[in-house]
Each structure stands twice: as structure tokens, then as C-alpha cells.
Design a protein around this motif. Sequence first.
Motif, PDB file in Angstrom:
ATOM      1  N   ALA A   1      -0.896 -15.096   0.497  1.00 46.70           N
ATOM      2  CA  ALA A   1      -0.352 -16.378   0.897  1.00 46.70           C
ATOM      3  C   ALA A   1       0.561 -17.164  -0.168  1.00 46.70           C
ATOM      4  CB  ALA A   1      -1.763 -17.046   1.299  1.00 46.70           C
ATOM      5  N   GLU A   2      -0.047 -17.023  -1.540  1.00 47.59           N
ATOM      6  CA  GLU A   2       0.940 -17.927  -2.429  1.00 47.59           C
ATOM      7  C   GLU A   2       2.015 -17.452  -2.753  1.00 47.59           C
ATOM      8  OE1 GLU A   2      -2.354 -18.150  -5.563  1.00 47.59           O
ATOM      9  OE2 GLU A   2      -2.843 -20.119  -4.804  1.00 47.59           O
ATOM     10  N   GLU A   3       2.293 -16.325  -2.846  1.00 44.71           N
ATOM     11  CA  GLU A   3       3.372 -15.438  -2.915  1.00 44.71           C
ATOM     12  C   GLU A   3       4.474 -15.864  -1.709  1.00 44.71           C
ATOM     13  OE1 GLU A   3       3.587 -11.294  -3.411  1.00 44.71           O
ATOM     14  OE2 GLU A   3       5.665 -11.151  -3.537  1.00 44.71           O
ATOM     15  N   LEU A   4       4.034 -15.868  -0.551  1.00 48.01           N
ATOM     16  CA  LEU A   4       4.703 -16.202   0.725  1.00 48.01           C
ATOM     17  C   LEU A   4       4.942 -17.663   0.696  1.00 48.01           C
ATOM     18  CD1 LEU A   4       2.691 -13.912   3.398  1.00 48.01           C
ATOM     19  CD2 LEU A   4       5.095 -13.610   2.542  1.00 48.01           C
ATOM     20  N   ASP A   5       4.280 -18.410   0.054  1.00 40.46           N
ATOM     21  CA  ASP A   5       4.326 -19.858   0.185  1.00 40.46           C
ATOM     22  C   ASP A   5       5.510 -20.195  -0.853  1.00 40.46           C
ATOM     23  OD1 ASP A   5       3.645 -22.477   0.854  1.00 40.46           O
ATOM     24  OD2 ASP A   5       2.451 -22.805  -1.009  1.00 40.46           O
ATOM     25  N   ARG A   6       5.808 -19.500  -1.386  1.00 37.46           N
ATOM     26  CA  ARG A   6       6.804 -19.634  -2.662  1.00 37.46           C
ATOM     27  C   ARG A   6       8.226 -19.328  -2.104  1.00 37.46           C
ATOM     28  NH1 ARG A   6       3.040 -18.186  -6.440  1.00 37.46           N
ATOM     29  NH2 ARG A   6       3.538 -15.960  -6.272  1.00 37.46           N
ATOM     30  N   ASP A   7       8.309 -18.441  -0.979  1.00 40.26           N
ATOM     31  CA  ASP A   7       9.509 -17.687  -0.454  1.00 40.26           C
ATOM     32  C   ASP A   7      10.166 -18.625   0.625  1.00 40.26           C
ATOM     33  OD1 ASP A   7      11.410 -16.404   1.032  1.00 40.26           O
ATOM     34  OD2 ASP A   7      10.198 -14.292   0.879  1.00 40.26           O
ATOM     35  N   PRO A   8      11.307 -19.075   0.196  1.00 40.08           N
ATOM     36  CA  PRO A   8      11.982 -20.300   1.142  1.00 40.08           C
ATOM     37  C   PRO A   8      12.230 -19.420   2.751  1.00 40.08           C
ATOM     38  CG  PRO A   8      13.489 -19.488  -0.691  1.00 40.08           C
ATOM     39  CD  PRO A   8      12.052 -19.027  -0.854  1.00 40.08           C
ATOM     40  N   ASP A   9      12.195 -18.216   2.620  1.00 41.23           N
ATOM     41  CA  ASP A   9      12.498 -17.559   4.007  1.00 41.23           C
ATOM     42  C   ASP A   9      11.340 -17.319   4.854  1.00 41.23           C
ATOM     43  OD1 ASP A   9      15.232 -17.313   3.168  1.00 41.23           O
ATOM     44  OD2 ASP A   9      15.027 -15.491   2.325  1.00 41.23           O
ATOM     45  N   VAL A  10      10.210 -17.773   4.205  1.00 38.88           N
ATOM     46  CA  VAL A  10       8.985 -17.791   5.061  1.00 38.88           C
ATOM     47  C   VAL A  10       8.562 -19.141   5.740  1.00 38.88           C
ATOM     48  CG1 VAL A  10       6.535 -17.184   5.097  1.00 38.88           C
ATOM     49  CG2 VAL A  10       8.166 -15.797   3.918  1.00 38.88           C
ATOM     50  N   GLY A  11       8.561 -19.236   7.013  1.00 35.75           N
ATOM     51  CA  GLY A  11       8.446 -20.598   7.553  1.00 35.75           C
ATOM     52  C   GLY A  11       6.941 -20.668   8.357  1.00 35.75           C
ATOM     53  N   CYS A  12       6.163 -19.727   8.132  1.00 30.59           N
ATOM     54  CA  CYS A  12       4.682 -19.736   8.885  1.00 30.59           C
ATOM     55  C   CYS A  12       4.233 -18.334   8.577  1.00 30.59           C
ATOM     56  CB  CYS A  12       4.889 -19.973  10.392  1.00 30.59           C
ATOM     57  SG  CYS A  12       3.380 -20.425  11.125  1.00 30.59           S
ATOM     58  N   ILE A  13       2.864 -18.588   8.076  1.00 28.23           N
ATOM     59  CA  ILE A  13       2.043 -17.341   8.061  1.00 28.23           C
ATOM     60  C   ILE A  13       0.849 -17.339   8.931  1.00 28.23           C
ATOM     61  CG2 ILE A  13       0.538 -16.291   6.026  1.00 28.23           C
ATOM     62  CD1 ILE A  13       1.975 -18.378   3.898  1.00 28.23           C
ATOM     63  N   VAL A  14       0.952 -15.881   9.540  1.00 29.17           N
ATOM     64  CA  VAL A  14      -0.156 -15.812  10.507  1.00 29.17           C
ATOM     65  C   VAL A  14      -1.335 -14.963   9.754  1.00 29.17           C
ATOM     66  CG1 VAL A  14      -0.634 -14.331  12.571  1.00 29.17           C
ATOM     67  CG2 VAL A  14       1.687 -15.910  12.355  1.00 29.17           C
ATOM     68  N   LEU A  15      -2.462 -15.276  10.022  1.00 25.48           N
ATOM     69  CA  LEU A  15      -3.537 -14.347   9.716  1.00 25.48           C
ATOM     70  C   LEU A  15      -4.411 -13.909  10.674  1.00 25.48           C
ATOM     71  CD1 LEU A  15      -4.890 -13.934   6.903  1.00 25.48           C
ATOM     72  CD2 LEU A  15      -6.440 -16.009   7.105  1.00 25.48           C
ATOM     73  N   THR A  16      -4.434 -12.542  10.589  1.00 31.01           N
ATOM     74  CA  THR A  16      -5.139 -11.924  11.761  1.00 31.01           C
ATOM     75  C   THR A  16      -6.127 -10.917  11.309  1.00 31.01           C
ATOM     76  OG1 THR A  16      -4.957 -11.485  14.081  1.00 31.01           O
ATOM     77  CG2 THR A  16      -3.468 -10.298  12.707  1.00 31.01           C
ATOM     78  N   GLY A  17      -7.004 -10.415  12.359  1.00 34.21           N
ATOM     79  CA  GLY A  17      -7.921  -9.229  12.022  1.00 34.21           C
ATOM     80  C   GLY A  17      -7.670  -8.246  12.955  1.00 34.21           C
ATOM     81  N   SER A  18      -8.830  -7.562  13.411  1.00 33.33           N
ATOM     82  CA  SER A  18      -8.747  -6.521  14.521  1.00 33.33           C
ATOM     83  C   SER A  18      -9.096  -6.986  16.002  1.00 33.33           C
ATOM     84  CB  SER A  18      -9.577  -5.268  13.831  1.00 33.33           C
ATOM     85  OG  SER A  18     -11.130  -5.849  14.239  1.00 33.33           O
ATOM     86  N   ALA A  19      -8.851  -6.156  17.023  1.00 34.11           N
ATOM     87  CA  ALA A  19      -9.363  -6.673  18.267  1.00 34.11           C
ATOM     88  C   ALA A  19     -10.814  -6.977  18.044  1.00 34.11           C
ATOM     89  CB  ALA A  19      -9.166  -5.555  19.306  1.00 34.11           C
ATOM     90  N   LYS A  20     -11.756  -6.347  17.404  1.00 33.54           N
ATOM     91  CA  LYS A  20     -13.188  -6.369  17.360  1.00 33.54           C
ATOM     92  C   LYS A  20     -13.616  -7.485  16.601  1.00 33.54           C
ATOM     93  CE  LYS A  20     -17.761  -4.265  16.953  1.00 33.54           C
ATOM     94  NZ  LYS A  20     -18.288  -3.109  16.721  1.00 33.54           N
ATOM     95  N   ALA A  21     -12.724  -7.741  15.343  1.00 37.29           N
ATOM     96  CA  ALA A  21     -13.258  -8.739  14.319  1.00 37.29           C
ATOM     97  C   ALA A  21     -12.260  -9.427  13.630  1.00 37.29           C
ATOM     98  CB  ALA A  21     -14.219  -7.918  13.444  1.00 37.29           C
ATOM     99  N   PHE A  22     -11.951 -10.658  13.864  1.00 42.71           N
ATOM    100  CA  PHE A  22     -11.268 -11.482  12.815  1.00 42.71           C
ATOM    101  C   PHE A  22     -11.946 -10.974  11.504  1.00 42.71           C
ATOM    102  CE2 PHE A  22     -10.209 -15.352  10.470  1.00 42.71           C
ATOM    103  CZ  PHE A  22      -8.833 -15.223  10.318  1.00 42.71           C
ATOM    104  N   ALA A  23     -12.973 -11.615  11.390  1.00 40.99           N
ATOM    105  CA  ALA A  23     -13.754 -11.109  10.058  1.00 40.99           C
ATOM    106  C   ALA A  23     -15.254 -11.573  10.334  1.00 40.99           C
ATOM    107  CB  ALA A  23     -13.440 -12.198   8.768  1.00 40.99           C
ATOM    108  N   ALA A  24     -16.173 -10.566  10.182  1.00 45.24           N
ATOM    109  CA  ALA A  24     -17.591 -10.837  10.359  1.00 45.24           C
ATOM    110  C   ALA A  24     -18.256 -11.504   9.158  1.00 45.24           C
ATOM    111  CB  ALA A  24     -18.267  -9.303  10.707  1.00 45.24           C
ATOM    112  N   GLY A  25     -17.693 -12.348   8.380  1.00 42.08           N
ATOM    113  CA  GLY A  25     -18.304 -13.022   7.531  1.00 42.08           C
ATOM    114  C   GLY A  25     -18.116 -12.580   6.232  1.00 42.08           C
ATOM    115  N   ALA A  26     -18.578 -13.357   5.171  1.00 39.54           N
ATOM    116  CA  ALA A  26     -18.529 -12.745   3.581  1.00 39.54           C
ATOM    117  C   ALA A  26     -19.195 -11.587   3.639  1.00 39.54           C
ATOM    118  CB  ALA A  26     -19.477 -13.945   2.870  1.00 39.54           C
ATOM    119  N   ASP A  27     -18.974 -10.793   2.621  1.00 44.23           N
ATOM    120  CA  ASP A  27     -19.725  -9.136   2.530  1.00 44.23           C
ATOM    121  C   ASP A  27     -21.140  -9.293   2.210  1.00 44.23           C
ATOM    122  OD1 ASP A  27     -20.390  -6.649   1.523  1.00 44.23           O
ATOM    123  OD2 ASP A  27     -18.331  -6.116   1.853  1.00 44.23           O
ATOM    124  N   ILE A  28     -22.034  -9.431   2.843  1.00 43.16           N
ATOM    125  CA  ILE A  28     -23.319  -9.270   2.815  1.00 43.16           C
ATOM    126  C   ILE A  28     -23.814  -8.368   1.614  1.00 43.16           C
ATOM    127  CG2 ILE A  28     -25.868  -9.311   3.935  1.00 43.16           C
ATOM    128  CD1 ILE A  28     -24.317 -10.203   6.464  1.00 43.16           C
TER     129      ILE A  28
END
Length: 257
Positions: free
Chosen positions: A40-67
Motif C-alpha cells: 500500500a505504501e509503494e502504491l501510495d507513492r505512485d502517481p499513476d495509482v488513484g485508488c487501492i482496492v483491498l479484498t480477500g476470497s469469496a469465503k473470507a475477507f479475513a477471519a481475524g488476526a492469526d490465532i
Amino acid sequence: MTYETILVERKGRVAILTLNRPEALNALNLQVMTDVVAAAEELDRDPDVGCIVLTGSAKAFAAGADIKEMRPQSYMDMYLTDWFTAWDRLGQVRTPTLAAVSGYALGGGCELAMLCDILLASDTAKFGQPEIKLGVIPGIGGSQRLTRAVGKAKAMELCLTGRTMDAEEAERAGLVSRIVPAANLLDEALTVATTVADMSKPVAMMAKEAVNRAFETTLTEGVRFERRLFHAVFATADQKEGMTAFVDKRPPHFTHS
Ligand code: CO8
């Protein structure tokens, strides 16, 4: 750059970061944090990137911190490494960010989605802060951001019981901006992200900064801050272009300057 736990893809001015630990429902271990924040920080520095999408899988965006990773840690391990503090840097990225959430967004997963600027949910999304069931509490800002998003009544219930909310409840409560059928989530996320990315980048950055200020200051100070930024946009070429294009009855061609 290549990363161990995420995939990075570019579609025009949009960058898509996909969490990629399917074996653990995208549980957020330290490597995921390092990868997401670095990308995200590398993309933030790139003038050719105007929006950053964060996604996961169909079953889980993320099931939490790693227990499994957290289980053996001591107070000193947590304190001395300031466990998970680097996630704060994702909230400081100036380029607009969008979380596209399908399936589980629990604990750190819900907190990660809330660190993003726009939160789109599929109709299968489930949100919650179930940490209390593990004998811990949220640690990536959940108790603060969830409360600001949905109010004390619901945040308190979710944090104290560990109950999860479905997408409809999350939308009613104001946690997500919109619900999209699961099959269309990525397409819709890309459409929204492209719309944002095609705006003037510096002006979008200022709009984001102004909205975020609402969570950190008084109304009087917030309005004053907005006014200063409003005056500042008149120093951009994109303000001239946007207003000239309106008068000329044509689409604007922003140069992000
Ligand atoms: N951590 C590690 N592994 C996980 C996690 C997780 N959070 N979630 C799922 N997994 C693993 C499972 O262990 C399983 O692995 P294996 O096949 O090796 O047993 C695999 O992913 C698939 O999971 P399930 O078999 O459990 O899948 P189900 O479909 O049956 O259930 C659930 C899905 C309901 C999402 C279930 O996996 C679950 O309850 N997961 C845990 C949810 C949770 O409690 N999240 C909160 C974690 S704590 C937290 O986020 C604290 C954040 C703040 C920390 C700050 C520190 C400073």
C-alpha cells in the motif's frame, strides 16, 4: 515487488491487493501485515495509482488476526515488538482505499476493512469483533472505529458477546456503504475504484483528509480545516480543468496536478 501473502494487480489507475492465505481464511499474521502495508505504501507513492482496492476470497475477507501465531506470545513479546502497530500505517496512506468484503471479516479482518476509506460488502459478508471469545479484545482499532461507525449500543454488544452481523445489519448500522451481490462484488468495487481514481488525485486526497478529520476534531475545527483545503484546491490545475469542462459541456481531463 513480489509478496508472500498477497497478490497485487493493476487495472488502469486502480491497484487491487488480494489477501492470499486460503489455508487460513486469510488470517492476518505478521507477514500479511508486512506485505499489505509495504504494498500500500509503494502504491501510495505512485502517481499513476488513484485508488487501492483491498479484498480477500469469496469465503473470507479475513477471519481475524492469526490465532495460532498469537497463542504463545507473552506480554513482553507483544509490548516490545509493538505487535500489529504497523497496521496503523495503512490508515495513513493518502491515496483513497476501498475494502471489498465477501464472507468473514472478523476481529482483525473487520478492523482491516474499517481501516479503508470505502467499505463495500457482498451479501455474504459477516462482520464482528469476536476476540472476547478467545479471551482477548480488539487490537487494531476495532473498539474505536466500530464504535464511531455504528455507535455505542451496537459496538458494545458486538465486542461483549462476539456476535457477528450480516451484511444487511452492517449496512443499516452504517458500517458499509453498500451491499452488492457476491458474484458482482469485484466488478462493482472496480467500478467505484475507477470512478475515484479518475478524479483529480490531489483533490481526492484532500477530500479524504477532510472527511477523516471529522473523526479527530471538533466541528468548528473540522469546518475550518475543510475551508483551508477548499481554498487550496484553487491552486490545482484540476480545479481549472473541472470547472472549465463543466462550462464547455464536456468531460474533464484531470492531470492530477
Ligand atoms: N487464525 C488462524 N487460523 C485461522 C483463523 C484465525 N483467525 N481463522 C481460521 N483459521 C484456520 C483454521 O484454524 C482452519 O485451519 P486448519 O484447517 O489447519 O484447522 C482453517 O483456517 C479453516 O477454518 P475453519 O475450519 O475454522 O473454517 P470454518 O468454515 O469451519 O469456520 C470461522 C470459519 C467461523 C471464521 C472460524 O474459522 C473462526 O471462528 N475463526 C476465528 C475467528 C476469530 O475468532 N477471529 C478473531 C481472531 S482474534 C483477532 O483478530 C484479534 C485482533 C487484534 C490483535 C491485536 C494484537 C495486538
